[in-house]
Design an enzyme around this catalytic site. Sequence first.
Site, PDB file in Angstrom:
ATOM      1  N   HIS A 164      -9.909   1.882   0.103  1.00  0.00           N
ATOM      2  CA  HIS A 164      -8.451   1.748   0.133  1.00  0.00           C
ATOM      3  C   HIS A 164      -7.985   1.186  -1.200  1.00  0.00           C
ATOM      4  CE1 HIS A 164      -4.440   1.107   1.195  1.00  0.00           C
ATOM      5  NE2 HIS A 164      -4.548   0.326   2.249  1.00  0.00           N
ATOM      6  N   HIS A 168      -2.781   7.696   6.340  1.00  0.00           N
ATOM      7  CA  HIS A 168      -3.027   6.379   5.755  1.00  0.00           C
ATOM      8  C   HIS A 168      -4.418   5.887   6.160  1.00  0.00           C
ATOM      9  CE1 HIS A 168      -1.986   2.754   3.719  1.00  0.00           C
ATOM     10  NE2 HIS A 168      -1.941   1.995   4.807  1.00  0.00           N
ATOM     11  N   CYS A 179       0.805  -1.223   0.000  1.00  0.00           N
ATOM     12  CA  CYS A 179       0.000   0.000   0.000  1.00  0.00           C
ATOM     13  C   CYS A 179       0.835   1.269   0.000  1.00  0.00           C
ATOM     14  CB  CYS A 179      -0.963  -0.016   1.177  1.00  0.00           C
ATOM     15  SG  CYS A 179      -2.021  -1.488   1.177  1.00  0.00           S
ATOM     16  N   GLU A 239      -0.878   4.691  13.960  1.00  0.00           N
ATOM     17  CA  GLU A 239      -0.572   5.877  13.161  1.00  0.00           C
ATOM     18  C   GLU A 239      -0.762   7.142  13.993  1.00  0.00           C
ATOM     19  OE1 GLU A 239      -1.685   7.832   8.800  1.00  0.00           O
ATOM     20  OE2 GLU A 239      -2.869   6.154   9.575  1.00  0.00           O
ATOM     21  N   PHE A 298       1.959  -3.721   3.922  1.00  0.00           N
ATOM     22  CA  PHE A 298       2.412  -5.023   4.406  1.00  0.00           C
ATOM     23  C   PHE A 298       3.908  -5.163   4.139  1.00  0.00           C
ATOM     24  CE2 PHE A 298      -1.907  -7.441   3.856  1.00  0.00           C
ATOM     25  CZ  PHE A 298      -2.428  -6.719   4.916  1.00  0.00           C
ATOM     26  N   LYS A 304      -9.795   7.749   2.593  1.00  0.00           N
ATOM     27  CA  LYS A 304     -10.211   6.364   2.361  1.00  0.00           C
ATOM     28  C   LYS A 304     -11.627   6.112   2.870  1.00  0.00           C
ATOM     29  CE  LYS A 304      -5.627   4.139   2.472  1.00  0.00           C
ATOM     30  NZ  LYS A 304      -4.783   5.330   2.704  1.00  0.00           N
TER      31      LYS A 304
END
Length: 419
Positions: free
Chosen positions: A346, A309, A168, A320, A405, A341
Site C-alpha cells: 500500500h 482500494h 491514501c 468496500e 483516513f 496492493k
Amino acid sequence: MSSDTTAPRIVVTGLGTINAHGVGVDKLWEGVLSGTSGIRKIESFDVSELTSKVGAEVHDFEVSDFMDVKEARRNDRFTHFAVASSRLAIQDAGIQLDSLDPERFGVFVGSGIGGLQTIHDQTARMIERGPRKVSPFMIPSLIGNIASGVVAIELGAKGPNFGIVSACSSATHSIGEAFNTIRNGHADIMIAGGSEAAVCQLGYAGFCSMKAMSTNFNDTPETASRPFEKNRDGFVMGEGAGLLILERLEHAQARGAKIYCELAAYDSSCDAYHITSPDPAGQALSKSFKSVVSASGLKPEDIDYINAHGTSTPYNDKFETLAIKDAFGSHANNLLISSTKSMTGHLLGAAGGIESAICAKVIQEGKVPPTINHFEPDPDCDLNYVPNTSVESQVKVAICNNSGFGGHNAVLLFQAIDE
C-alpha cells in the site's frame, strides 16, 4: 465518453512509476500481471522492536539518474520518486518539453505524509546535536506540496500547481483535480498522481501502534498482503510514486501522441464517519461509484473492471465490497475486481497513481492482474477478485478507487478511447 458533449475530452498519454517491482511502468506491469509480490522483509532500518517487519521497499533506484545530486540532497526521498516518475512519464508520452506552452502545463503531485524520513532524521539531529544543527532545508524538504513544486521546477511547468493531502486518496484526488483543471480550460497538459516514502522507522512505529499493519506473516512476507481474503490482518506498506500525463484530446492528437485511454469521469466524497475507520454502510463510496458512471454517460453494466482500494485490512475490504454491491447491484457479480496492493504493498498517498497506471495498461493490453494470496475466501467478500492468476479480458471501462483516513473517497473512470 463523457455525457457532456461540450466539455473537452481528457486522455492519458504517459505513465511513470517507481515501486517495489522496479523503475518504470513496464516493470510494474510485468510484476503485477505475473502475480509476483514485491513484499520482502524490511532491509533499510531496524525492525527488531516493531510488530510488522515486512514491506514493499524500492531497490535499485538511483536518484542521480533523474536529478542533479546537489539538488537531490536538499530533498526527501518522496520528492526523488516524484521527479523520477515525472521524467519517466514525459519520456513515455514522447513529449519534448521545449515544445510545450509552460503556462498551459501544470503539475498536481499529492502525498499523504510527505517527508517523513526528513522529520525522523532532523528530529534525531536536534536531540543529539542541538537546534542549531537542524538543516535549513528541513522545512522545504518535508512539506507535502514540495514534490509538486520541485517537479515543476525541474520541468519548467508554470501552469496550475499544488499538492493534495488526503491520506491514501491523495494521488487519486490529484489526478481527478487535474482532469477538472483541463476540462475547465486552465491547462492543456498536466502531470498528476502521487509520491510517498513513509517506509521508515517512524512511519512503521506509528502504524504499528495503531495496529493497522499486518503482523502475522513476518516469516512469509510475500503472503502478508491478502486483500479480501479471510485471514487478512492489516496492510503492508509500500513506497514509490505513480504519475500520469493527462492531455486535452486535441492537444494530444496535434502532436501525434499515443493514447492509452480516456479519463472520462471523477468524483470525490467523504464518509463523515470516523478518522480512521471507513463507513460500515459504504454509502459515500457507493455514491461516488454511481456518480462517475452517470457522469460518463454509461450504465452500471458497462463497467468491466475495478482496481479496488483493497488494503487487506478487515474493515476496508468488507465495507468496500458492500459499497460495490450497492452501487452496481446484480452487475457486481460480473465485475472483474483486483487489488494490486497484494503485490505492490500500500503506497498510501501514491496508491492511486500506480493503480491508475495499471488501469490504463489493463485497457491497453486486454489483461487483468490478479489479487494474489487469495487462499481462503471470506464470506463477507464474495465477489470476483481475480484470485491468484491474471486473466485475459477486453476491458473497455475501468474504475480506480481509493479511500483515506478522514473518510476521503476518490473515484476515477477510464475507458478505451473512441476517437
